[in-house]
Design an enzyme around this catalytic site. Structure first.
Site, PDB file in Angstrom:
ATOM      1  N   HIS A 101       0.846  -1.190   0.000  1.00  0.00           N
ATOM      2  CA  HIS A 101       0.000   0.000   0.000  1.00  0.00           C
ATOM      3  C   HIS A 101       0.876   1.232   0.000  1.00  0.00           C
ATOM      4  CE1 HIS A 101      -3.188   2.804   1.062  1.00  0.00           C
ATOM      5  NE2 HIS A 101      -4.003   1.874   0.588  1.00  0.00           N
TER       6      HIS A 101
ATOM      7  N   ASP B 191      -7.944  -5.602   0.003  1.00  0.00           N
ATOM      8  CA  ASP B 191      -8.411  -6.473  -1.080  1.00  0.00           C
ATOM      9  C   ASP B 191      -8.018  -7.926  -0.893  1.00  0.00           C
ATOM     10  OD1 ASP B 191      -9.671  -4.466  -2.559  1.00  0.00           O
ATOM     11  OD2 ASP B 191      -7.733  -3.747  -3.243  1.00  0.00           O
TER      12      ASP B 191
HETATM   13  N1  CMC Z   1       4.243  -7.539  -4.647  1.00  0.00           N
HETATM   14  C1  CMC Z   1       5.591  -7.496  -4.795  1.00  0.00           C
HETATM   15  N2  CMC Z   1       6.351  -6.377  -4.652  1.00  0.00           N
HETATM   16  C2  CMC Z   1       5.696  -5.257  -4.358  1.00  0.00           C
HETATM   17  C3  CMC Z   1       4.298  -5.212  -4.180  1.00  0.00           C
HETATM   18  C4  CMC Z   1       3.581  -6.408  -4.338  1.00  0.00           C
HETATM   19  N3  CMC Z   1       2.260  -6.427  -4.197  1.00  0.00           N
HETATM   20  N4  CMC Z   1       3.905  -3.952  -3.899  1.00  0.00           N
HETATM   21  C5  CMC Z   1       5.025  -3.212  -3.887  1.00  0.00           C
HETATM   22  N5  CMC Z   1       6.108  -3.994  -4.166  1.00  0.00           N
HETATM   23  C6  CMC Z   1       7.513  -3.545  -4.214  1.00  0.00           C
HETATM   24  C7  CMC Z   1       7.734  -2.695  -5.453  1.00  0.00           C
HETATM   25  O1  CMC Z   1       8.173  -3.481  -6.549  1.00  0.00           O
HETATM   26  C8  CMC Z   1       8.804  -1.753  -4.966  1.00  0.00           C
HETATM   27  O2  CMC Z   1      10.044  -2.409  -5.009  1.00  0.00           O
HETATM   28  P1  CMC Z   1      11.421  -1.573  -5.280  1.00  0.00           P
HETATM   29  O3  CMC Z   1      11.520  -0.590  -4.162  1.00  0.00           O
HETATM   30  O4  CMC Z   1      12.484  -2.613  -5.257  1.00  0.00           O
HETATM   31  O5  CMC Z   1      11.229  -0.915  -6.615  1.00  0.00           O
HETATM   32  C9  CMC Z   1       8.448  -1.509  -3.496  1.00  0.00           C
HETATM   33  O6  CMC Z   1       7.728  -2.681  -3.095  1.00  0.00           O
HETATM   34  C10 CMC Z   1       7.594  -0.270  -3.261  1.00  0.00           C
HETATM   35  O7  CMC Z   1       6.430  -0.384  -4.050  1.00  0.00           O
HETATM   36  P2  CMC Z   1       5.833   0.746  -4.991  1.00  0.00           P
HETATM   37  O8  CMC Z   1       5.222   0.083  -6.187  1.00  0.00           O
HETATM   38  O9  CMC Z   1       6.835   1.811  -5.219  1.00  0.00           O
HETATM   39  O10 CMC Z   1       4.703   1.290  -4.026  1.00  0.00           O
HETATM   40  P3  CMC Z   1       3.495   2.186  -4.457  1.00  0.00           P
HETATM   41  O11 CMC Z   1       3.143   2.942  -3.249  1.00  0.00           O
HETATM   42  O12 CMC Z   1       3.804   2.948  -5.686  1.00  0.00           O
HETATM   43  O13 CMC Z   1       2.352   1.128  -4.827  1.00  0.00           O
HETATM   44  C11 CMC Z   1       0.545  -0.392  -4.657  1.00  0.00           C
HETATM   45  C12 CMC Z   1       1.373   0.687  -3.953  1.00  0.00           C
HETATM   46  C13 CMC Z   1      -0.671  -0.731  -3.791  1.00  0.00           C
HETATM   47  C14 CMC Z   1       0.074   0.115  -6.009  1.00  0.00           C
HETATM   48  C15 CMC Z   1       1.436  -1.652  -4.836  1.00  0.00           C
HETATM   49  O14 CMC Z   1       1.849  -2.124  -3.577  1.00  0.00           O
HETATM   50  C16 CMC Z   1       0.716  -2.738  -5.623  1.00  0.00           C
HETATM   51  O15 CMC Z   1       0.723  -2.708  -6.856  1.00  0.00           O
HETATM   52  N6  CMC Z   1       0.096  -3.752  -4.915  1.00  0.00           N
HETATM   53  C17 CMC Z   1      -0.661  -4.798  -5.573  1.00  0.00           C
HETATM   54  C18 CMC Z   1      -2.028  -4.250  -6.007  1.00  0.00           C
HETATM   55  C19 CMC Z   1      -2.960  -4.061  -4.846  1.00  0.00           C
HETATM   56  O16 CMC Z   1      -3.149  -4.914  -4.000  1.00  0.00           O
HETATM   57  N7  CMC Z   1      -3.628  -2.888  -4.831  1.00  0.00           N
HETATM   58  C20 CMC Z   1      -4.659  -2.553  -3.829  1.00  0.00           C
HETATM   59  C21 CMC Z   1      -4.242  -1.422  -2.944  1.00  0.00           C
HETATM   60  S1  CMC Z   1      -5.309  -1.235  -1.504  1.00  0.00           S
HETATM   61  C22 CMC Z   1      -6.893  -0.861  -2.120  1.00  0.00           C
HETATM   62  C23 CMC Z   1      -6.947   0.276  -3.067  1.00  0.00           C
HETATM   63  O17 CMC Z   1      -6.223   1.271  -2.954  1.00  0.00           O
HETATM   64  O18 CMC Z   1      -7.786   0.242  -3.970  1.00  0.00           O
END
Ligand code: CMC
Length: 430
Positions: free
Chosen positions: A307, A365
């Protein structure tokens, strides 16, 4: 910085004083509104990781502690002791209602649950296999063509009517999108039922058979609505605010929010998560998927994990997990393979160095899909249910923005890295 009222920014030989704004809760905020005018620089923050786009009194999240409050009330207390329509009132008007105010609000919402009869024709224009989210984006946008008397954003009464209409009609529209996709007749709302029971009734009853909503399942449904009702300035809410900042009507703004919610990084994650759990299938395949999630060359992410704001357990996921256990118990589902995979996946991921270091925890989720599937919803309905629940949050945030004298049209700037100015070349000379 704790006591300072300004921060100083030094660029070459010039210094600029930036006011420090103090929130009720959360980090201080540097006010950079005058920076461009004074220093001729922009700030750069793609993804808004360090930018507050507005001030708000509605929802507060402490991502490090894993806390979520609506108007100051912790989500756990609301999920346990309140109900969705009361939470809607709280989000819209700022305080918990008296018994009289609650009755009045419920009566107003209930009187608006039916949709204009001509809207049925609008539904029928969609292909049968349309994703219910596609249908909802279109139908909610089309509400501005059906309810002209609540599109004047400068009239507080019309804003109020639009809010009530959206909250009241969203379950009807989501249920209709579902019924249409499976070829069953639309079911009209039944106003003697509570909000969650009414939605389940419109989704699962058919004219040929009597359908009684199980009150325990309706309670679980209501809790899902409550847990999703608002989440401060997330992508879809910011989309609603940005669309609204131009003066667009509320139905158009909420349609924009639904479109944004659809993506798998946001509200689409509940569908994607359940599909992922099914694809994993058995506990022994979990390590393979964990390895893929950690592999930088693989775009795969563990859906339902991570998140932007929570760097601790998502408090909604905790409640959702308890609810999942309760619902499966109630339905007598004791060896659900998807739940087994989910529980084991959560355990393995929480002990894995990669997930610990990056503070990746299950989010809302992760468990919601298991409950919705057990209730009988297909995966394609998971995100529409999220949209239905979030409508009150979007509309409360939109109303707050419209009523804010400081609000301006949202207009970010950019760091241009394209070509320098050049002269047009005739095709023969290229
Ligand atoms: N699985 C594996 N690695 C992950 C995941 C994951 N689900 N989420 C983040 N990471 C890694 C990401 O690759 C990054 O690694 P690095 O620093 O080496 O590049 C690090 O963790 C930080 O992640 P980020 O993508 O920069 O974080 P963000 O704040 O931009 O993204 C997120 C947040 C929710 C979009 C992301 O965690 C994600 O895509 N999760 C899976 C989709 C999901 O479950 N979404 C629902 C969110 S909650 C309900 C809602 O908001 O609707």
């Amino acid at each position: 910085m704790a006591d300072a009222t300004t921060a100083t920014l030094k660029i070459n030989d010039s210094e600029y004083e930036l006011p420090i704004l103090r929130p009720t809760q959360g980090p201080n905020v540097l006010d950079i509104r005058k920076l461009y005018g004074q220093a001729d620089v922009f700030t750069y923050d793609p993804g808004f990781t360090s930018t507050a786009s507005c001030d708000s009194t509605i929802t507060f999240i402490d991502g490090d502690k894993g806390e979520l409050w609506y108007r100051g009330y912790p989500i756990e207390q609301l999920a346990d002791q309140s109900h969705y329509l009361e939470v809607c009132y709280l989000l819209l008007y700022g305080n918990l209602p008296t018994a009289e105010q609650m009755d009045d609000f419920e009566r107003r919402v209930t009187r608006h649950t039916m949709v204009h009869e001509q809207m049925h024709n609008f539904f029928r224009g969609f292909r049968r296999d349309a994703h219910p989210m596609a249908t909802m984006v279109g139908v909610i946008g089309a509400m501005s063509a059906f309810y002209h008397d609540s599109t004047d954003i400068n009239d507080p009464w019309q804003r109020e009517v639009a809010a009530i209409r959206l909250i009241a009609k969203m379950p009807t529209i989501a249920a209709m999108a579902y019924k249409y996709s499976i070829g069953q007749p639309f079911v009209y709302p039944q106003n003697e039922l509570d909000y969650a029971s009414n939605f389940m009734h419109m989704c699962f009853s058919v004219p040929a058979e009597k359908y009684n909503v199980d009150p325990a399942l309706a309670r679980a449904m209501d809790r899902i609505f409550t847990l999703h009702a608002d989440h401060e300035q997330n992508a879809s809410t910011s989309t609603v605010r940005l669309a609204g900042s131009s003066g667009a009507n509320p139905f158009a703004c909420i349609a924009a929010g639904i479109a944004c919610l659809w993506g798998p990084a946001h509200g689409g994650a509940n569908q994607a998560c359940l599909e992922m759990l099914r694809e994993i299938g058995t506990v022994d395949r979990i390590p393979e998927f964990i390895a893929r999630a950690k592999d930088k060359s693989d775009p795969f992410k563990l859906m339902g994990f991570g998140h932007r704001v929570y760097k601790n357990f998502d408090p909604r996921a905790k409640v959702m997990k308890e609810s999942a256990d309760e619902v499966l118990d109630l339905l007598g589902i004791h060896d659900n393979p998807t739940l087994q995979v989910a529980k084991e996946l959560e355990k393995i991921a929480l002990e894995d160095e990669y997930f610990i270091e990056k503070k990746l925890y299950p989010n809302v989720d992760f468990y919601s899909g298991i409950i919705l599937e057990a209730m009988g919803f297909p995966t394609s309905m998971f995100t529409p249910i999220f949209a239905l629940s979030r409508t009150v949050g979007w509309i409360a945030q939109w109303k707050e923005m419209i009523g804010d004298p400081q609000a301006k049209i949202g207009r970010p700037r950019q760091l241009y890295v394209g070509e320098d100015k050049r002269d047009y070349l005739d095709v023969a000379a290229r």
